[in-house]
Each structure stands twice: as structure tokens, then as C-alpha cells.
Write an enzyme that holds these catalytic residues in place. Structure first.
Site, PDB file in Angstrom:
ATOM      1  N   GLU A 168       0.794  -1.225   0.000  1.00 17.63           N
ATOM      2  CA  GLU A 168       0.000   0.000   0.000  1.00 17.63           C
ATOM      3  C   GLU A 168       0.830   1.281   0.000  1.00 17.63           C
ATOM      4  O   GLU A 168       0.811   2.052   0.971  1.00 17.63           O
ATOM      5  CB  GLU A 168      -0.962  -0.007   1.194  1.00 17.63           C
ATOM      6  CG  GLU A 168      -1.917  -1.184   1.173  1.00 17.63           C
ATOM      7  CD  GLU A 168      -3.053  -1.069   2.193  1.00 17.63           C
ATOM      8  OE1 GLU A 168      -3.007  -0.176   3.047  1.00 17.63           O
ATOM      9  OE2 GLU A 168      -3.993  -1.872   2.106  1.00 17.63           O
ATOM     10  N   GLU A 353      -5.583  -8.449   0.329  1.00 20.82           N
ATOM     11  CA  GLU A 353      -6.248  -8.189   1.614  1.00 20.82           C
ATOM     12  C   GLU A 353      -7.710  -7.885   1.357  1.00 20.82           C
ATOM     13  O   GLU A 353      -8.042  -7.147   0.420  1.00 20.82           O
ATOM     14  CB  GLU A 353      -5.657  -6.964   2.341  1.00 20.82           C
ATOM     15  CG  GLU A 353      -4.323  -7.194   2.963  1.00 20.82           C
ATOM     16  CD  GLU A 353      -3.781  -5.943   3.658  1.00 20.82           C
ATOM     17  OE1 GLU A 353      -4.578  -5.087   4.101  1.00 20.82           O
ATOM     18  OE2 GLU A 353      -2.546  -5.824   3.738  1.00 20.82           O
TER      19      GLU A 353
HETATM   20  C1  FCB Z   1      -4.647  -2.120   5.289  1.00 19.42           C
HETATM   21  C2  FCB Z   1      -3.299  -2.512   5.826  1.00 19.42           C
HETATM   22  C3  FCB Z   1      -3.344  -3.560   6.883  1.00 19.42           C
HETATM   23  C4  FCB Z   1      -4.542  -3.404   7.792  1.00 19.42           C
HETATM   24  C5  FCB Z   1      -5.806  -3.242   6.998  1.00 19.42           C
HETATM   25  C6  FCB Z   1      -7.049  -3.134   7.834  1.00 19.42           C
HETATM   26  O1  FCB Z   1      -4.603  -0.799   4.849  1.00 19.42           O
HETATM   27  O2  FCB Z   1      -2.483  -2.980   4.785  1.00 19.42           O
HETATM   28  O3  FCB Z   1      -2.126  -3.536   7.566  1.00 19.42           O
HETATM   29  O4  FCB Z   1      -4.321  -2.395   8.672  1.00 19.42           O
HETATM   30  O5  FCB Z   1      -5.710  -2.127   6.179  1.00 19.42           O
END
Ligand code: FCB
Length: 446
Positions: A168, A353
Site C-alpha cells: 500500500e 487483503e
Molecule cells: C490495510 C493494511 C493492513 C490493515 C488493513 C485493515 O490498509 O495494509 O495492515 O491495517 O488495512
């Protein structure tokens, strides 16, 4: 409560995984680990809820074998983890053999359990020594990151199945230097624009190091929210384009087209490091896959009286998670399709994610989290629709394996498939974990 699908409803070889990140679970006080900017950000009043920090976290440093056993018991194929720069190089430069030993043990234990290790080199713990020199606003940090990549890959590259350079970069740069919610907590357009470029340069630098080493299966993990206008007013629609430029346009544009959005250069180009154009070829070198993290949408309205980017986020009407984030599964489908159409084409995509926080409690030894089961169900159905429409999505990682240190929101927000009691560090798989187990295993076997 179960999912309506099993792994047989996904293409052969589709990877199901669980994801974590070093600072959020390891415990930075364990073993030899240098200070990082999240330690000092958390030690500054007002930055992190309840002044929580990552010093103990889930004590994964000592409990990784138990955690890997849990992942295996869920029938998952892969474990996405990250290496802490501050553990690998406590002063930002000098390799700490004990730190590398830990990742060596972790990767061995992952492989022993038949799980594919999916490595992310940087998930946000910048060593304080580099923060002292301006951190991501300093070009040198990007070059140092190449050394970090080399140290890690020489040690564990032979056993990891895929590598992401950074997690990110939008959060590393924009959230942390413009919005100011993450370490180092700056709110400064110039610092932000420099970080926006240097984090891309760090990716390109690491890519070259990894390729030289002969490492395969290289990518990066980007996060997108599905930005939508708060109203039909043309100004709100324009504001959404700006938000898109700052996220997908900047990162996917830089990485896949070697070009930053015209709007951003026109509005803030004066803050860019001199000669940044010369870095674009390095930044846009070919990758093998792209990871996408998705949680929610953002409703955007124009803020014409503010300086550029002339926009702000407003509260949406949809049901929300414990984070206050709207639940919007169709956003994942829209974004996967857009990124494929506009940037990545045939390149394999991974959802690296996706998940939600909920105020979970252990009752009678169990954690019932039907809202999360439904969240995963709906987002995985969005992935199935993408696959059916020809988008090459090859894997999906739930965030997160464990409840953990949720950055500025500390330990209150629980994202885990597995509940963690922070007094005893006891792990309790939630019913969402059981839903994955039922979908991914047959009678306990994959
Ligand atoms: C993302 C992050 C991760 C976690 C999630 C909820 O932005 O990569 O570390 O905090 O959000």
C-alpha cells in the site's frame, strides 16, 4: 454459518491465503529489533487509540508455529507475511543476523506445513535512523530499500513463492504525509509529493535487485477504495476523478504506464523531486502479478474553497464495520475490472487483503461473527463474477489471520479470522475461520 461455495467453485490452483504484517503481530520488543517510526508515532499522545503500540502485539515472534498450525488447519494454501525493516536492519543499514534467522525459521515452518510463503518486504516499519534523515521524503530511503530487499532475498528467496516489494504505497505516502493519520503523521503537500515518488522509486529499486538475484513471481500490493460521488453534482463527480488520480492513477499509472496523472503534476508538480521523470523507466519495469487490497468505498464531495485536491470524504449511508467503513462488495468487482481494463490486461491479479473489523467477543469458548462470514461470502462472490468475466484473479487472502495492532486504532479494532485475547495471548478461531475451513477442506483434508 457457512459459505455457499467451496474451493471447487474456483479455478484449479486458485490460492486461498491468510495475511498478516510484521509490526502488527510480531512484537517489536521481541528479539533484536531497532526502533521504527511507528514506535515513536505511537509514543506521541493523541496518535494511536489508547496509546497502544506494537511492542508485544500477538507475540507471533514466539508463537509463529502455533499460528501456522492454525492456518494449515483452515485448509489455506498460503501465508502472506512481511519482513520488518527495523528487525532486518535495526539502524536502517546494518544487517542483523538474528532478525534474518527469525524469517528463516518462519519460512521453513511455513513450507513444512505445506503452505506457500507470500512475502511482503515492507509493511510500514521504517527504521528510526532513516526517519531521522527525512524518511520517505528523502530519496536515499528508496535506495536503502534496495539493500534491505537484497539482505532478505539472499536469505529466504529460495523458499518464498511470491514477493511483493511494498504494501500500500498510497498509505506509506499520502495517508502518512498528507492526511497525517499514519506515521510519521505529517500534513504537508510537499512532503507528500516527494514521498509519493520515492515510494515508487523504492519499488523500482527493489525490483531490479530481486530480478538480478533471479527471484521469480514479483509484484506490489496496492490499495484502492471505490470512490463515488456524494451527489450527482458535476463538482462532486470531478472530485472523484481527483481521488482516483491520487490512488489508481498515480500508482497504477506510474507502475504500468511510466506516467503520473497530468492533473497531479499540474496541481502539485512543483513539489516533486527534480528529475523524477528519469526514474519512471525503473519504476515501470514489468511485474509478474499485482496485488489489490480492498475494504470499502469512499463517498466524495467537492471542497472548492480548500486548496487542491479540493475534495473531502463524507459519511455514507450503507451498513458499516467496526472501522466505520461501509460494506460494499460490488466495489471489489468494479475495481478489479477497472484495473484490468485500464492497466494490467493479462497480468495475474491477487486480492491480497480483504476483511472487516467487528467488536468480537469470546462467549463460551467461541466467537460467532456472522457479519464477517457474510462479508467474506459477498466479496468472494464478487471475485467469482470477475473470474467468470475473464479477469485473471488467481488468489484471495483474508485480512487478517489474527486480531492485531490496527495502526492508529490500536487493538480495539478486531480484523482477525482468529480472536486474540491480549491478556493471555490465547488464540480462538472465529466462526468465519470455520467457514473457510469448511469451504477449503474435505473431511479435514485439502
Ligand atoms: C490495510 C493494511 C493492513 C490493515 C488493513 C485493515 O490498509 O495494509 O495492515 O491495517 O488495512
Amino acid at each position: 454459518m457457512r459459505f455457499s461455495f467451496t474451493r471447487d467453485d474456483f479455478p484449479e490452483g486458485f490460492i486461498f491465503g491468510a495475511a498478516t504484517a510484521a509490526y502488527q503481530i510480531e512484537g517489536s520488543a521481541n528479539g533484536v529489533c531497532g526502533p521504527c517510526h511507528w514506535d515513536t508515532f505511537a509514543a506521541t499522545p493523541g496518535n494511536v487509540l489508547h496509546a497502544d503500540d506494537g511492542s508485544i502485539a500477538c507475540d507471533h515472534y514466539h508463537r509463529y508455529e502455533e499460528d501456522l498450525d492454525i492456518i494449515r488447519s483452515g485448509g489455506f494454501d498460503a501465508y502472506r507475511f512481511s519482513t520488518s525493516w527495523a528487525r532486518v536492519m535495526p539502524d536502517g543499514r546494518t544487517v542483523n543476523p538474528e532478525g534474518l534467522d527469525f524469517y528463516d525459521r518462519l519460512v521453513d515452518a511455513t513450507v513444512e506445513r505445506g503452505l506457500k510463503p507470500a512475502l511482503t518486504l515492507y509493511h510500514w516499519e521504517l527504521p528510526s535512523a532513516l526517519a531521522d534523515q527525512g524518511g520517505w521524503t528523502n530519496r536515499d530511503t528508496a535506495l536503502r530499500f534496495g539493500d534491505m530487499a537484497r539482505a532478505v532475498i539472499e536469505r529466504i528467496g529460495d523458499r518464498v513463492e511470491r514477493v511483493a516489494t511494498l504494501n500500500e504505497p498510497w498509505c506509506v505516502a499520502w495517508l502518512s504525509h498528507f492526511i497525517g493519520l499514519h506515521a510519521p503523521g505529517l500534513r504537508d503537500i510537499r512532503a507528500a509529493m516527494r514521498a509519493m515518488h520515492h515510494v515508487q522509486l523504492a519499488h523500482g529499486t527493489a525490483m531490479s535487485v530481486l530480478r538480478e538475484h533471479g527471484q521469480k513471481n514479483l509484484g506490489i500490493v496496492l490499495n484502492f477504495t471505490q470512490a463515488e460521488p456524494a451527489s450527482d453534482a458535476p463538482a462532486d463527480r470531478r472530485a472523484v476523478e481527483t481521488v482516483d488520480a491520487i490512488q489508481m492513477g498515480w500508482f497504477a499509472g506510474g507502475l504500468f504506464k511510466g506516467r503520473y496523472p497530468d492533473e497531479m503534476i499540474a496541481a502539485a508538480g512543483q513539489h516533486m523531486p527534480d528529475g523524477y521523470e528519469d526514474d519512471m523507466a525503473l519504476i515501470s519495469q514489468p511485474m509478474d502479478w499485482l496485488g489489490l487490497n480492498y475494504y470499502t468505498r469512499a463517498l466524495i464531495e467537492a471542497a472548492p474553497h480548500d486548496p487542491w485536491p479540493h475534495q473531502r470524504e463524507v459519511l455514507g449511508p450503507l451498513p458499516k464495520t467496526q472501522m466505520g467503513w461501509e460494506i460494499y462488495p460490488q466495489g471489489l468487482e468494479i475495481l478489479l475490472k477497472r484495473v484490468q481494463r485500464d492497466y494490467t490486461g493479462d497480468l495475474p491479479l491477487m486480492v491480497t487483503e480483504n476483511g472487516m473489523a467487528y467488536d468480537d467477543h469470546v462467549i463460551g469458548g467461541e466467537v460467532e461473527d456472522p457479519v464477517r462470514v457474510q462479508y467474506f461470502e459477498d466479496h468472494l462472490q464478487a471475485v467469482r463474477r470477475c473470474i467468470a468475466d475473464g479477469v485473471p484473479v488467481q488468489g484471495y487472502f483474508g485480512w487478517s489471520l489474527l486480531d492485531n495492532f490496527e495502526w492508529a486504532l490500536g487493538y480495539e479494532k478486531r480484523f482477525g479470522l482468529v480472536h486474540v485475547d491480549y491478556d493471555t495471548l490465547k488464540r480462538t478461531p472465529k466462526s468465519s475461520f470455520e467457514a473457510f475451513r469448511a469451504a477449503l477442506t474435505k473431511g479435514g483434508e485439502k
